[in-house]
Design an enzyme around this catalytic site. Sequence first.
Site, PDB file in Angstrom:
ATOM      1  N   ILE A   1      39.452 -26.235  47.590  1.00 39.47           N
ATOM      2  CA  ILE A   1      40.297 -27.186  48.307  1.00 39.47           C
ATOM      3  C   ILE A   1      39.516 -28.445  48.634  1.00 39.47           C
ATOM      4  O   ILE A   1      40.024 -29.564  48.519  1.00 39.47           O
ATOM      5  CB  ILE A   1      40.862 -26.543  49.585  1.00 39.47           C
ATOM      6  CG1 ILE A   1      41.871 -25.444  49.235  1.00 39.47           C
ATOM      7  CG2 ILE A   1      41.528 -27.591  50.469  1.00 39.47           C
ATOM      8  CD1 ILE A   1      42.333 -24.628  50.430  1.00 39.47           C
TER       9      ILE A   1
ATOM     10  N   TYR B   1      38.323 -13.076  60.885  1.00 38.34           N
ATOM     11  CA  TYR B   1      38.700 -14.368  60.317  1.00 38.34           C
ATOM     12  C   TYR B   1      39.841 -15.019  61.104  1.00 38.34           C
ATOM     13  O   TYR B   1      39.797 -16.223  61.390  1.00 38.34           O
ATOM     14  CB  TYR B   1      39.114 -14.154  58.865  1.00 38.34           C
ATOM     15  CG  TYR B   1      39.393 -15.398  58.064  1.00 38.34           C
ATOM     16  CD1 TYR B   1      38.370 -16.256  57.682  1.00 38.34           C
ATOM     17  CD2 TYR B   1      40.685 -15.706  57.639  1.00 38.34           C
ATOM     18  CE1 TYR B   1      38.614 -17.391  56.919  1.00 38.34           C
ATOM     19  CE2 TYR B   1      40.940 -16.834  56.870  1.00 38.34           C
ATOM     20  CZ  TYR B   1      39.910 -17.663  56.521  1.00 38.34           C
ATOM     21  OH  TYR B   1      40.155 -18.781  55.760  1.00 38.34           O
TER      22      TYR B   1
ATOM     23  N   ASN C   1      36.533 -28.995  56.275  1.00 38.62           N
ATOM     24  CA  ASN C   1      37.036 -28.034  55.309  1.00 38.62           C
ATOM     25  C   ASN C   1      36.112 -26.835  55.113  1.00 38.62           C
ATOM     26  O   ASN C   1      36.549 -25.787  54.649  1.00 38.62           O
ATOM     27  CB  ASN C   1      37.234 -28.748  53.955  1.00 38.62           C
ATOM     28  CG  ASN C   1      37.496 -27.782  52.824  1.00 38.62           C
ATOM     29  OD1 ASN C   1      38.582 -27.214  52.701  1.00 38.62           O
ATOM     30  ND2 ASN C   1      36.492 -27.568  51.979  1.00 38.62           N
TER      31      ASN C   1
ATOM     32  N   ASP D   1      27.738 -30.500  51.938  1.00 42.12           N
ATOM     33  CA  ASP D   1      27.888 -29.136  51.429  1.00 42.12           C
ATOM     34  C   ASP D   1      26.508 -28.582  51.096  1.00 42.12           C
ATOM     35  O   ASP D   1      25.609 -29.335  50.705  1.00 42.12           O
ATOM     36  CB  ASP D   1      28.771 -29.136  50.172  1.00 42.12           C
ATOM     37  CG  ASP D   1      29.428 -27.788  49.906  1.00 42.12           C
ATOM     38  OD1 ASP D   1      28.723 -26.759  49.984  1.00 42.12           O
ATOM     39  OD2 ASP D   1      30.633 -27.772  49.607  1.00 42.12           O
TER      40      ASP D   1
ATOM     41  N   LYS E   1      39.947 -18.799  62.885  1.00 41.61           N
ATOM     42  CA  LYS E   1      40.910 -19.830  62.493  1.00 41.61           C
ATOM     43  C   LYS E   1      41.882 -20.145  63.629  1.00 41.61           C
ATOM     44  O   LYS E   1      42.316 -21.291  63.785  1.00 41.61           O
ATOM     45  CB  LYS E   1      41.657 -19.393  61.234  1.00 41.61           C
ATOM     46  CG  LYS E   1      40.784 -19.379  59.985  1.00 41.61           C
ATOM     47  CD  LYS E   1      40.186 -20.746  59.696  1.00 41.61           C
ATOM     48  CE  LYS E   1      39.435 -20.786  58.371  1.00 41.61           C
ATOM     49  NZ  LYS E   1      38.883 -22.128  58.072  1.00 41.61           N
TER      50      LYS E   1
ATOM     51  N   VAL F   1      45.804 -19.915  48.086  1.00 43.69           N
ATOM     52  CA  VAL F   1      45.538 -21.057  47.215  1.00 43.69           C
ATOM     53  C   VAL F   1      44.640 -20.588  46.077  1.00 43.69           C
ATOM     54  O   VAL F   1      43.758 -19.749  46.282  1.00 43.69           O
ATOM     55  CB  VAL F   1      44.842 -22.210  47.984  1.00 43.69           C
ATOM     56  CG1 VAL F   1      44.682 -23.434  47.095  1.00 43.69           C
ATOM     57  CG2 VAL F   1      45.632 -22.575  49.249  1.00 43.69           C
TER      58      VAL F   1
ATOM     59  N   ASP G   1      23.786 -28.099  55.719  1.00 46.86           N
ATOM     60  CA  ASP G   1      24.385 -26.879  56.257  1.00 46.86           C
ATOM     61  C   ASP G   1      25.144 -27.257  57.522  1.00 46.86           C
ATOM     62  O   ASP G   1      24.542 -27.709  58.510  1.00 46.86           O
ATOM     63  CB  ASP G   1      23.282 -25.867  56.570  1.00 46.86           C
ATOM     64  CG  ASP G   1      23.809 -24.501  56.978  1.00 46.86           C
ATOM     65  OD1 ASP G   1      24.947 -24.423  57.489  1.00 46.86           O
ATOM     66  OD2 ASP G   1      23.078 -23.508  56.797  1.00 46.86           O
ATOM     67  N   VAL G   2      26.467 -27.074  57.498  1.00 48.04           N
ATOM     68  CA  VAL G   2      27.286 -27.519  58.634  1.00 48.04           C
ATOM     69  C   VAL G   2      27.072 -26.673  59.879  1.00 48.04           C
ATOM     70  O   VAL G   2      27.583 -27.003  60.950  1.00 48.04           O
ATOM     71  CB  VAL G   2      28.788 -27.544  58.266  1.00 48.04           C
ATOM     72  CG1 VAL G   2      29.070 -28.598  57.209  1.00 48.04           C
ATOM     73  CG2 VAL G   2      29.277 -26.165  57.837  1.00 48.04           C
TER      74      VAL G   2
END
Length: 254
Positions: free
Chosen positions: A19, A154, A89, A38, A158, A187, A62-63
């Site tokens: 995505i 998860y 994202n 990323d 979210k 997706v 690394d986020v």
Amino acid sequence: MAGRLEGAHVLVTGGARGIGAAIVEKALVEGARVSIVDRDEAGHDLLVALDAGERALFCTGDVRRASDIGLAVETATRKYGPVSGLVNNAGRNVYADPVTMTEDEWEDVFAVDLKSAWLVARAILPGMKAAKKGAIVNIASLHADLTYPGMFPYAAAKSGLVGLTRSLALEVGKDGVRVNALSPGYVETALVAEFFARADASLRDKVLSVHPMGRIALPAEVANCVVFLLSDEASFVTGANWRVDGGLGARFAG
């Protein structure tokens, strides 16, 4: 409709594949300059494939780490100016057991799927507030409302991201900054392929059978909605969670 992001600087986390890559491609088509953050070095290959030239920048980072985010934002801002559109994202799947899951595993899930969105927003919001304009889109999931056995925790991460979206929208609305979440269903990405690979071979057919449209989404279809939320066409949309699930969340199970 090309040109909706003309002059914008859009930063996309986790933009190397799936995505995220589709969002990068669509933002470029719409006239934006794009920065990717990323860990996956495939981001370099993506920009070559898109023939992005000087209109896009890949930053390895690394986020989960504020230091990496700070360096990436500094590098991107130096090249393209303040970030005017942020897409959080980056995310990961998780298939944990609530009893045997360790604290470190829990912390890592929430660091990627929830904490990182705050860390990146914290880094770019001063520029947006100074400009009195900006848009943030957090990529959540249909799991924020409906979930599936075997994917603990998860849904909690979210759901937290959608809550963060609402709270942040109220905090920065007075500064002209909009914050929305977007919740895809299934997706065609590597993460969804991984999910199907872990299950019975018939699961994909079962999933397709309960989709009102008889198929799952393409990454580009999610990207189209993201660009709308980033653009001035969504100038009065904030604090919302948009489902992009082909109607899956609208039906009874059965």
